[in-house]
Design a protein around this motif. Structure first.
Motif, PDB file in Angstrom:
ATOM      1  N   MET B   1       0.827  -1.220   0.000  1.00 21.97           N
ATOM      2  CA  MET B   1       0.000   0.000   0.000  1.00 21.97           C
ATOM      3  C   MET B   1       0.849   1.253   0.000  1.00 21.97           C
ATOM      4  O   MET B   1       1.895   1.306   0.621  1.00 21.97           O
ATOM      5  CB  MET B   1      -0.890  -0.001   1.251  1.00 21.97           C
ATOM      6  CG  MET B   1      -2.348  -0.173   0.912  1.00 21.97           C
ATOM      7  SD  MET B   1      -3.330  -0.203   2.401  1.00 21.97           S
ATOM      8  CE  MET B   1      -3.523   1.527   2.701  1.00 21.97           C
ATOM      9  N   LYS B   2       0.383   2.260  -0.706  1.00 19.76           N
ATOM     10  CA  LYS B   2       1.132   3.520  -0.790  1.00 19.76           C
ATOM     11  C   LYS B   2       1.411   4.110   0.590  1.00 19.76           C
ATOM     12  O   LYS B   2       2.482   4.587   0.859  1.00 19.76           O
ATOM     13  CB  LYS B   2       0.320   4.524  -1.600  1.00 19.76           C
ATOM     14  CG  LYS B   2       0.782   4.641  -3.040  1.00 19.76           C
ATOM     15  CD  LYS B   2       0.109   5.823  -3.685  1.00 19.76           C
ATOM     16  CE  LYS B   2      -0.903   5.353  -4.714  1.00 19.76           C
ATOM     17  NZ  LYS B   2      -1.780   6.382  -5.179  1.00 19.76           N
ATOM     18  N   SER B   3       0.371   4.085   1.435  1.00 14.18           N
ATOM     19  CA  SER B   3       0.505   4.781   2.708  1.00 14.18           C
ATOM     20  C   SER B   3       1.595   4.155   3.582  1.00 14.18           C
ATOM     21  O   SER B   3       2.190   4.821   4.389  1.00 14.18           O
ATOM     22  CB  SER B   3      -0.824   4.798   3.451  1.00 14.18           C
ATOM     23  OG  SER B   3      -1.256   3.484   3.652  1.00 14.18           O
ATOM     24  N   ARG B   6       4.983   5.606   2.851  1.00 19.69           N
ATOM     25  CA  ARG B   6       5.105   6.993   3.311  1.00 19.69           C
ATOM     26  C   ARG B   6       5.411   7.091   4.808  1.00 19.69           C
ATOM     27  O   ARG B   6       5.886   8.100   5.280  1.00 19.69           O
ATOM     28  CB  ARG B   6       3.833   7.773   2.974  1.00 19.69           C
ATOM     29  CG  ARG B   6       3.773   8.202   1.534  1.00 19.69           C
ATOM     30  CD  ARG B   6       2.841   9.381   1.380  1.00 19.69           C
ATOM     31  NE  ARG B   6       1.482   9.054   1.739  1.00 19.69           N
ATOM     32  CZ  ARG B   6       0.567   8.589   0.879  1.00 19.69           C
ATOM     33  NH1 ARG B   6       0.896   8.395  -0.381  1.00 19.69           N
ATOM     34  NH2 ARG B   6      -0.654   8.325   1.266  1.00 19.69           N
ATOM     35  N   GLN B   7       5.089   6.007   5.534  1.00 15.71           N
ATOM     36  CA  GLN B   7       5.326   6.041   6.973  1.00 15.71           C
ATOM     37  C   GLN B   7       6.791   6.275   7.312  1.00 15.71           C
ATOM     38  O   GLN B   7       7.110   6.808   8.361  1.00 15.71           O
ATOM     39  CB  GLN B   7       4.870   4.732   7.615  1.00 15.71           C
ATOM     40  CG  GLN B   7       3.375   4.726   7.862  1.00 15.71           C
ATOM     41  CD  GLN B   7       2.901   3.402   8.436  1.00 15.71           C
ATOM     42  OE1 GLN B   7       3.710   2.541   8.752  1.00 15.71           O
ATOM     43  NE2 GLN B   7       1.611   3.245   8.556  1.00 15.71           N
ATOM     44  N   LYS B  12       6.256  14.519   9.938  1.00 13.65           N
ATOM     45  CA  LYS B  12       5.456  15.656   9.484  1.00 13.65           C
ATOM     46  C   LYS B  12       4.718  16.273  10.662  1.00 13.65           C
ATOM     47  O   LYS B  12       4.473  15.610  11.655  1.00 13.65           O
ATOM     48  CB  LYS B  12       4.449  15.190   8.434  1.00 13.65           C
ATOM     49  CG  LYS B  12       5.111  14.811   7.125  1.00 13.65           C
ATOM     50  CD  LYS B  12       4.100  14.470   6.064  1.00 13.65           C
ATOM     51  CE  LYS B  12       4.788  14.260   4.722  1.00 13.65           C
ATOM     52  NZ  LYS B  12       3.873  13.835   3.687  1.00 13.65           N
ATOM     53  N   ILE B  13       4.378  17.542  10.514  1.00 18.66           N
ATOM     54  CA  ILE B  13       3.566  18.178  11.543  1.00 18.66           C
ATOM     55  C   ILE B  13       2.295  18.725  10.904  1.00 18.66           C
ATOM     56  O   ILE B  13       2.286  19.110   9.735  1.00 18.66           O
ATOM     57  CB  ILE B  13       4.325  19.322  12.264  1.00 18.66           C
ATOM     58  CG1 ILE B  13       5.201  20.092  11.281  1.00 18.66           C
ATOM     59  CG2 ILE B  13       5.143  18.819  13.423  1.00 18.66           C
ATOM     60  CD1 ILE B  13       5.931  21.255  11.916  1.00 18.66           C
ATOM     61  N   LEU B  14       1.227  18.738  11.699  1.00 20.91           N
ATOM     62  CA  LEU B  14      -0.052  19.246  11.216  1.00 20.91           C
ATOM     63  C   LEU B  14      -0.105  20.737  11.522  1.00 20.91           C
ATOM     64  O   LEU B  14       0.021  21.137  12.674  1.00 20.91           O
ATOM     65  CB  LEU B  14      -1.179  18.504  11.941  1.00 20.91           C
ATOM     66  CG  LEU B  14      -2.555  18.479  11.296  1.00 20.91           C
ATOM     67  CD1 LEU B  14      -2.532  17.781   9.947  1.00 20.91           C
ATOM     68  CD2 LEU B  14      -3.540  17.763  12.224  1.00 20.91           C
ATOM     69  N   MET B 184      -6.844  26.313   6.905  1.00 25.42           N
ATOM     70  CA  MET B 184      -6.854  24.845   6.885  1.00 25.42           C
ATOM     71  C   MET B 184      -5.539  24.274   7.416  1.00 25.42           C
ATOM     72  O   MET B 184      -4.497  24.902   7.329  1.00 25.42           O
ATOM     73  CB  MET B 184      -7.105  24.319   5.469  1.00 25.42           C
ATOM     74  CG  MET B 184      -5.926  24.475   4.541  1.00 25.42           C
ATOM     75  SD  MET B 184      -6.279  23.969   2.846  1.00 25.42           S
ATOM     76  CE  MET B 184      -6.370  22.215   3.041  1.00 25.42           C
ATOM     77  N   MET B 185      -5.623  23.067   7.985  1.00 28.61           N
ATOM     78  CA  MET B 185      -4.410  22.357   8.390  1.00 28.61           C
ATOM     79  C   MET B 185      -4.163  21.203   7.433  1.00 28.61           C
ATOM     80  O   MET B 185      -5.100  20.539   6.973  1.00 28.61           O
ATOM     81  CB  MET B 185      -4.552  21.799   9.806  1.00 28.61           C
ATOM     82  CG  MET B 185      -4.584  22.846  10.884  1.00 28.61           C
ATOM     83  SD  MET B 185      -4.067  22.217  12.507  1.00 28.61           S
ATOM     84  CE  MET B 185      -5.295  21.019  12.842  1.00 28.61           C
ATOM     85  N   GLU B 186      -2.869  20.991   7.144  1.00 26.38           N
ATOM     86  CA  GLU B 186      -2.429  19.838   6.366  1.00 26.38           C
ATOM     87  C   GLU B 186      -1.081  19.395   6.939  1.00 26.38           C
ATOM     88  O   GLU B 186      -0.407  20.187   7.591  1.00 26.38           O
ATOM     89  CB  GLU B 186      -2.223  20.217   4.892  1.00 26.38           C
ATOM     90  CG  GLU B 186      -3.469  20.211   4.050  1.00 26.38           C
ATOM     91  CD  GLU B 186      -3.151  20.430   2.568  1.00 26.38           C
ATOM     92  OE1 GLU B 186      -3.500  19.562   1.780  1.00 26.38           O
ATOM     93  OE2 GLU B 186      -2.567  21.469   2.219  1.00 26.38           O
ATOM     94  N   PRO B 187      -0.681  18.164   6.646  1.00 25.82           N
ATOM     95  CA  PRO B 187       0.656  17.752   7.077  1.00 25.82           C
ATOM     96  C   PRO B 187       1.728  18.591   6.385  1.00 25.82           C
ATOM     97  O   PRO B 187       1.635  18.875   5.192  1.00 25.82           O
ATOM     98  CB  PRO B 187       0.740  16.290   6.623  1.00 25.82           C
ATOM     99  CG  PRO B 187      -0.670  15.848   6.505  1.00 25.82           C
ATOM    100  CD  PRO B 187      -1.429  17.057   6.040  1.00 25.82           C
ATOM    101  N   ARG B 281      -6.558  23.726  -6.330  1.00 24.28           N
ATOM    102  CA  ARG B 281      -6.664  22.372  -5.771  1.00 24.28           C
ATOM    103  C   ARG B 281      -8.085  21.842  -5.953  1.00 24.28           C
ATOM    104  O   ARG B 281      -8.284  20.635  -6.150  1.00 24.28           O
ATOM    105  CB  ARG B 281      -6.197  22.319  -4.332  1.00 24.28           C
ATOM    106  CG  ARG B 281      -6.942  23.226  -3.382  1.00 24.28           C
ATOM    107  CD  ARG B 281      -6.321  23.197  -2.010  1.00 24.28           C
ATOM    108  NE  ARG B 281      -6.423  21.861  -1.436  1.00 24.28           N
ATOM    109  CZ  ARG B 281      -5.547  21.332  -0.605  1.00 24.28           C
ATOM    110  NH1 ARG B 281      -4.495  22.024  -0.235  1.00 24.28           N
ATOM    111  NH2 ARG B 281      -5.725  20.120  -0.137  1.00 24.28           N
ATOM    112  N   ILE B 282      -9.073  22.738  -5.923  1.00 26.29           N
ATOM    113  CA  ILE B 282     -10.448  22.319  -6.206  1.00 26.29           C
ATOM    114  C   ILE B 282     -10.543  21.890  -7.678  1.00 26.29           C
ATOM    115  O   ILE B 282     -11.130  20.861  -8.001  1.00 26.29           O
ATOM    116  CB  ILE B 282     -11.435  23.453  -5.864  1.00 26.29           C
ATOM    117  CG1 ILE B 282     -11.367  23.759  -4.354  1.00 26.29           C
ATOM    118  CG2 ILE B 282     -12.856  23.096  -6.281  1.00 26.29           C
ATOM    119  CD1 ILE B 282     -12.133  24.995  -3.902  1.00 26.29           C
ATOM    120  N   GLY B 285      -8.982  18.502  -8.199  1.00 20.61           N
ATOM    121  CA  GLY B 285      -9.935  17.465  -7.813  1.00 20.61           C
ATOM    122  C   GLY B 285     -10.941  17.213  -8.922  1.00 20.61           C
ATOM    123  O   GLY B 285     -11.236  16.069  -9.271  1.00 20.61           O
TER     124      GLY B 285
END
Lengths: 179, 374
Positions: B1-3, B6-7, B12-14, B184-187, B281-282, B285
């Motif tokens: 799995m991709k995720s 990435r681990q 990363k920080i939020l 907004m928050m993102e990693p 980014r919208i 999508g």
């Protein structure tokens, strides 16, 4: 997998924190995540909400029109967001403060749980948010409970370390409701 | 799995976009910040108040927006990497100072987290300050370089570029975001600084009496050298025209070298969605959803709004003969739209989808509009 969650309740119920713990847990699992707060002239006692998107793919819009899951912590929020849920979406309602779910159940899964009453029984009304979060992941398993327990353990400031354990217990209590 | 893979990545920080911009500025060597509070950019000012002193810099909560931009003017004269931030109405107040900074050829970074207008407007996200940002904004024949991040990570990353470009061209740089990006928050993955423009270590702050080869013009006390003079007032006959010609030469070099954009599927798209910042980014999508339905959509996202990436627009037809239409979408009633039309010079059809005053076009709105065009 993409899960879009709207969390809504009263200012002071820990709505933003619920979303942040969920978002940070997802981040720790290497997922893409966005957290978008309502940032108007919010006051204690008014309504507050945040939108969390968790995905295996990069996320486009952080704004949610129709949610996969709606977590509702009080009655005014139910009125405000009742139509913002997808067909076959999951509605989690805090029945202590929103006793009449008032939403047609066809096409939706509804989980009614008395989060505030349970929190009072555990000795702290403020942990209702973590019970609700536990209920959500117990049902949907979007994020692993271990990640969330870790997040709760790490985000409390030094002078509030005493609150970690009861919040972790609240999460576990909630998971049983959802699972 | 991709995720899973990435681990293993760096921690990363939020973070919110506002905080990421502040941290990015500090990591890029910003050592002077002055600002006056305004929603939706308050977390930026608050973060600077909390973190700038520990980074060896100066934080000032000024008495007004006008004071803040003039403090930045002063700190920049003294050789510090300097910055201010605000939101739309506050940025209008700063315009006189930005014009002076452009006229004095000083580096400075100004962040605008746009809200609804005109007037005091509201606090919801908007992109209605595009004209103001890209056309100068204040009086006189000048340009700010304008960067438009579309994620929390990019908001952080572009701060390095912002300070580098400001120093390199001795020109104001504006970072243009909106309420969604700020809130907004993102990693976020924090990186260490390497100049993206020169590859050299940047001069962060000049101590008094120590001008360096990189900022020979700065006012550091003139012991051992002739005094430097920094001004935007040029009364002597011919002087101001000479400055204007020098500025035009500089702007030409910036236009040639510094235009940046991101693109997706330009080679086979029948329709290309053009958007910047949060709208991009919208739009991205929406492009993904259109592609999943077998519809050939593409994306063009200007990262620099000035200089506008004209060349990629001019070359579109030669690259892709199937392309019929561009759909520009903005949180405004059509501002970047004008630059797109100028770049295309009537060669392709351009449609528009926009909302402002707090309304945000959704992925579904874009798909519906694109569907009608296709």
């Amino acid at each position: 997998m993409t899960e879009k969650i709207i969390i809504a309740g009263a200012g002071g119920q820990g709505i933003m924190l619920l979303g942040k713990v969920l978002a940070e847990g997802a981040m720790r699992e290497g997922k893409y995540v966005t957290w978008l707060p309502s940032y108007g002239a919010e006051v204690r006692g008014g309504t507050a909400h945040c939108m969390v998107i968790i995905s295996d793919e990069p996320i486009g819009s952080p704004y949610i029109d129709k949610a996969d899951t709606l977590i509702i912590m009080n009655a005014p929020s139910l009125n405000k967001f009742r139509d913002r849920i997808k067909n076959k979406g999951l509605l989690i309602v805090n029945s202590s403060l929103a006793p009449e779910a008032g939403v047609a159940s066809e096409g939706r899964h509804i989980l009614r749980c008395p989060f505030t009453d349970l929190a009072l029984k555990m000795g702290n009304i403020k942990i209702a948010n973590m019970i609700a979060l536990g209920c959500f992941i117990g049902k949907k398993k979007t994020v692993n409970s271990r990640s969330l327990l870790e997040v709760i353990g790490s985000i409390a400031p030094e002078h509030k370390k005493g609150l970690i354990e009861i919040n972790q217990k609240a999460l576990e209590e909630g998971m049983e409701l959802g699972g | 799995m991709k995720s899973k893979s990435r681990q293993k990545e760096i921690k990363k920080i939020l973070m919110t976009g506002n905080e990421a911009i502040a941290q990015g500025a500090i990591d890029a060597g910003c050592r002077f910040y002055a600002g006056y509070p305004i929603t939706p950019q308050n977390e930026l000012t608050a973060y600077m108040a909390r973190c700038m002193p520990d980074s060896g810099g100066v934080f000032v909560q000024s008495e007004s927006e006008v004071a803040a931009i003039n403090m930045v003017f002063g700190a920049s004269c003294a050789g510090a990497r300097s910055m201010t931030s605000s939101s739309s109405p506050g940025i209008s107040l700063k315009q006189e100072g930005i014009s002076y900074i452009a006229g004095a050829e000083l580096p400075a970074v100004v962040v605008n987290i746009m809200r609804g207008g005109p007037g005091l407007g509201n606090i919801w996200p908007s992109q209605s300050d595009y004209f103001q940002a890209t056309r100068g904004g204040g009086h006189g024949d000048y340009h700010s370089i304008v960067l438009a991040p579309s994620s929390v990570q990019e908001a952080y990353d572009l701060m390095f570029l912002a300070f580098d470009l400001a120093d390199n061209y001795r020109n104001p740089v504006m970072v243009l975001g909106d309420g969604i990006l700020g809130q907004m928050m993102e990693p976020l993955q924090v990186t260490s600084h390497k100049s993206q423009v020169t590859g050299q270590k940047a001069v962060v702050c000049l101590p008094i009496g120590k001008a360096t080869s990189q900022k020979t013009w700065a006012l550091t006390g003139c012991e051992g050298r002739n005094p430097n003079i920094i001004k935007s007032f040029r009364m002597k006959e011919g002087d101001l025209e000479k400055l204007n010609l020098a500025l035009q030469k500089k702007y030409k070099a910036i236009r040639q070298k510094e235009a940046r954009f991101e693109s997706l599927f330009l080679e086979d798209a029948k329709i290309i969605i053009v958007a910047y910042g949060t709208m991009a980014r919208i739009a991205k999508g929406a492009v993904g959803m259109l592609r999943a339905k077998g519809k050939k959509a593409g994306l063009l996202r200007p990262i620099t709004l000035w200089p506008f990436p004209e060349k990629v627009f001019k070359d579109l037809q030669a690259r892709n003969s199937k392309l019929k239409t561009l759909l520009v979408t903005e949180m405004s009633y059509g501002q970047m739209l004008e630059d797109v039309k100028l770049a295309l010079d009537g060669k392709l059809k351009v449609e528009f989808l926009g909302r402002a005053g707090g309304g945000v076009p959704t992925e579904e709105d874009i798909i519906r509009k694109a569907g009608k065009i296709l």
